[in-house]
Write an enzyme that holds these catalytic residues in place. Structure first.
Site, PDB file in Angstrom:
ATOM      1  N   LYS A  50     -12.111  -2.479  17.871  1.00 18.18           N
ATOM      2  CA  LYS A  50     -10.764  -3.014  18.120  1.00 18.18           C
ATOM      3  C   LYS A  50     -10.451  -3.074  19.616  1.00 18.18           C
ATOM      4  O   LYS A  50      -9.604  -3.829  20.039  1.00 18.18           O
ATOM      5  CB  LYS A  50      -9.720  -2.135  17.429  1.00 18.18           C
ATOM      6  N   PRO A  94      -3.901 -11.391  10.465  1.00 16.61           N
ATOM      7  CA  PRO A  94      -4.272 -11.120  11.866  1.00 16.61           C
ATOM      8  C   PRO A  94      -4.383  -9.619  12.086  1.00 16.61           C
ATOM      9  O   PRO A  94      -3.614  -8.851  11.502  1.00 16.61           O
ATOM     10  CB  PRO A  94      -3.089 -11.691  12.659  1.00 16.61           C
ATOM     11  N   ASP A  95      -5.350  -9.223  12.899  1.00 12.19           N
ATOM     12  CA  ASP A  95      -5.475  -7.805  13.245  1.00 12.19           C
ATOM     13  C   ASP A  95      -4.593  -7.573  14.475  1.00 12.19           C
ATOM     14  O   ASP A  95      -4.959  -7.932  15.601  1.00 12.19           O
ATOM     15  CB  ASP A  95      -6.933  -7.453  13.533  1.00 12.19           C
ATOM     16  N   ASN A 151       0.850  -1.192   0.000  1.00 10.73           N
ATOM     17  CA  ASN A 151       0.000   0.000   0.000  1.00 10.73           C
ATOM     18  C   ASN A 151       0.885   1.241   0.000  1.00 10.73           C
ATOM     19  O   ASN A 151       2.105   1.136   0.016  1.00 10.73           O
ATOM     20  CB  ASN A 151      -0.960  -0.033   1.197  1.00 10.73           C
TER      21      ASN A 151
HETATM   22  N1  CTP Z   1      -4.150  -2.765  12.078  1.00  5.23           N
HETATM   23  C1  CTP Z   1      -3.422  -3.801  12.575  1.00  5.23           C
HETATM   24  N2  CTP Z   1      -3.451  -5.002  11.938  1.00  5.23           N
HETATM   25  C2  CTP Z   1      -4.197  -5.193  10.839  1.00  5.23           C
HETATM   26  C3  CTP Z   1      -4.958  -4.118  10.313  1.00  5.23           C
HETATM   27  C4  CTP Z   1      -4.900  -2.900  10.967  1.00  5.23           C
HETATM   28  O1  CTP Z   1      -2.734  -3.647  13.568  1.00  5.23           O
HETATM   29  N3  CTP Z   1      -4.205  -6.372  10.255  1.00  5.23           N
HETATM   30  C5  CTP Z   1      -4.153  -1.499  12.805  1.00  5.23           C
HETATM   31  C6  CTP Z   1      -3.506  -0.338  12.074  1.00  5.23           C
HETATM   32  O2  CTP Z   1      -2.130  -0.233  12.412  1.00  5.23           O
HETATM   33  C7  CTP Z   1      -4.299   0.847  12.604  1.00  5.23           C
HETATM   34  C8  CTP Z   1      -5.685   0.274  12.859  1.00  5.23           C
HETATM   35  O3  CTP Z   1      -5.491  -1.130  12.981  1.00  5.23           O
HETATM   36  O4  CTP Z   1      -3.805   1.291  13.841  1.00  5.23           O
HETATM   37  C9  CTP Z   1      -6.684   0.550  11.829  1.00  5.23           C
HETATM   38  O5  CTP Z   1      -6.192   0.273  10.552  1.00  5.23           O
HETATM   39  P1  CTP Z   1      -7.093   0.545   9.275  1.00  5.23           P
HETATM   40  O6  CTP Z   1      -6.363   0.076   8.073  1.00  5.23           O
HETATM   41  O7  CTP Z   1      -7.582   1.953   9.310  1.00  5.23           O
HETATM   42  O8  CTP Z   1      -8.336  -0.335   9.615  1.00  5.23           O
HETATM   43  P2  CTP Z   1      -8.708  -1.800   9.284  1.00  5.23           P
HETATM   44  O9  CTP Z   1      -8.541  -2.636  10.492  1.00  5.23           O
HETATM   45  O10 CTP Z   1      -7.994  -2.244   8.079  1.00  5.23           O
HETATM   46  O11 CTP Z   1     -10.263  -1.632   9.020  1.00  5.23           O
HETATM   47  P3  CTP Z   1     -11.031  -1.275   7.663  1.00  5.23           P
HETATM   48  O12 CTP Z   1     -10.428  -2.122   6.616  1.00  5.23           O
HETATM   49  O13 CTP Z   1     -12.433  -1.598   8.012  1.00  5.23           O
HETATM   50  O14 CTP Z   1     -10.843   0.202   7.437  1.00  5.23           O
END
Ligand code: CTP
Length: 397
Positions: A341, A303-304, A208
């Site tokens: 989250k 993983p988130d 990205n």
């Molecule tokens: N994040 C993370 N791990 C992931 C995805 C996101 O730790 N796999 C963290 C990012 O570092 C940020 C927050 O979650 O602090 C939100 O990231 P963002 O890309 O805005 O959100 P997403 O979780 O991807 O949600 P969406 O796709 O619905 O916008």
């Protein structure tokens, strides 16, 4: 670890002056700039040429050097540094500082400075144990001057006991901890930053547009306030700050592992733009064009990392900060993201193409905490970082 810091290094006249050369090398390697000063006696042990070559700067030796006085006066020389280090600090130099004497460049600088001073004493064991030196050292410590060493051991003069200058690595450590003052001193903070790369085959990946600029600025600002920062970064465009512990990763799963290894922490900040998906089956060889048939990529969810840390129960950092990169309905999406989250704060920003924020130098954020949302005006990413670092310092007190 010492990027942006300047050390005024006064090398006294003793055999341990040779270790001063190694100290300069270590300081430079840590990112510090070194302004070297030598007493005339020091020049009997190591050459000003060697000192200047390692420091990459001219050596100052003479109080009455008119050229230098015109360029940078000796008083100013003593003020531009973040720390004055005297290594080796001889009995003579210690005596001069304790007694308030200033009859050469080194002692005048020490008298004129309002910068913290660290002494690394080195001398013969009998001298170190002499009542006058004991008295002088006690006086200097009472005056707020820090000391490191001396170590006990075999001495160059053939005797044994305390008097050997502390090793350069130990002096470097003392310098680092002395400079790590500030409202976040003693705090360990984890910062994720940059994009992740999710491989398709050995030559292709999904990525990205994150440059890592905001995460890097945050890590630098936190370190500047004295925090010990573990910086877990994907392949970013900007180099990591010097003053942090760097863990480089490529993929989201590697980032998760590095984050887990970096815990415990007082604060965890997730500024990384983690890829939400990875390719299910990474090809071990380059995928070839196949007579017009298009490859089909299947995905798995990554993983988130933020959610896992925010919801980990025992061992959860007391303050977990997430980012929300949104292109529309920023506040609503970011508020929902904070709840989903389980993090304490969300730094929300609008990354829609017209803003120029993703990959740019500025940012306009909304900070969402348990007390509401706060719009910050558009500013430089370094300013956003400083403001956030100060908010974190306030929250921890
Ligand atoms: N994040 C993370 N791990 C992931 C995805 C996101 O730790 N796999 C963290 C990012 O570092 C940020 C927050 O979650 O602090 C939100 O990231 P963002 O890309 O805005 O959100 P997403 O979780 O991807 O949600 P969406 O796709 O619905 O916008």
């Amino acid at each position: 670890m010492l990027a942006g810091k300047r050390i005024l290094l006064i090398i006294g006249g003793g055999i341990a002056a040779y270790k001063g050369l190694e100290l300069i090398r270590l300081l430079r390697k840590s990112g510090a700039a070194v302004t070297p000063v030598m007493t005339p006696a020091a020049a009997q042990f190591v050459t000003p040429m060697a000192v200047a070559a390692l420091a990459g700067e001219q050596v100052h030796t003479d109080l009455f050097d008119l050229t230098n006085e015109a360029e940078m006066g000796h008083i100013q020389l003593s003020r531009v540094a973040d720390l004055v280090v005297v290594a080796p600090a001889t009995a003579d130099l210690i005596g001069k500082i304790a007694g308030g004497l200033a009859n050469d460049l080194a002692s005048t600088l020490l008298m004129a400075t309002d910068t913290p001073v660290l002494l690394a004493p080195a001398m013969n064991v009998r001298m170190w144990e002499h009542p006058s030196v004991r008295r002088n050292v006690a006086q200097l410590q009472a005056d707020g001057i820090a000391t490191i060493g001396p170590d006990a051991g075999d001495m160059a003069c053939g005797e044994y006991g305390p008097g050997r200058m502390a090793e350069p690595a130990a002096i470097l450590e003392a310098i680092t901890s002395q400079l790590r003052a500030g409202p976040l001193a003693g705090r360990r903070i984890l910062v994720t930053s940059g994009p992740t790369h999710e491989p398709i085959d050995p030559v292709r990946y999904i990525a990205n547009r994150s440059s890592g600029a905001q995460g890097t600025a945050i890590a630098r600002a936190l370190a500047g306030l004295g925090a010990e920062v573990v910086f877990v970064t994907g392949p970013a465009d900007v180099p990591p700050p010097e003053s942090v512990i760097v863990r480089r990763v490529e993929t989201a799963r590697e980032m998760l592992e590095a984050v887990q290894q970096a815990l415990p922490a007082d604060v965890a900040i997730f500024a990384a733009a983690v890829a939400d998906w990875r390719v299910r089956r990474e090809s071990s060889s380059k995928i070839k064009k196949d007579g017009g048939a298009l490859p089909v990529l299947e995905f798995d969810e990554n993983p988130d990392i933020l959610a896992q840390v925010a919801q980990m129960g025992q061992g959860r950092p007391p303050l977990v900060v997430g980012f929300a990169a949104e292109t529309d309905d920023v506040l609503a999406h970011a508020t929902a993201k904070r709840a989903r989250k389980g993090c304490d704060w969300i730094v929300a920003n609008d990354v829609s193409p017209g803003t120029g924020i993703m990959g740019g130098t500025e940012n306009a954020v909304t900070l969402i905490t348990d007390t509401g949302a706060e719009d910050w005006p558009r500013m430089d990413k370094a300013q956003v970082a400083n403001r956030l670092a100060h908010r974190i310092a306030e929250a921890l007190t």
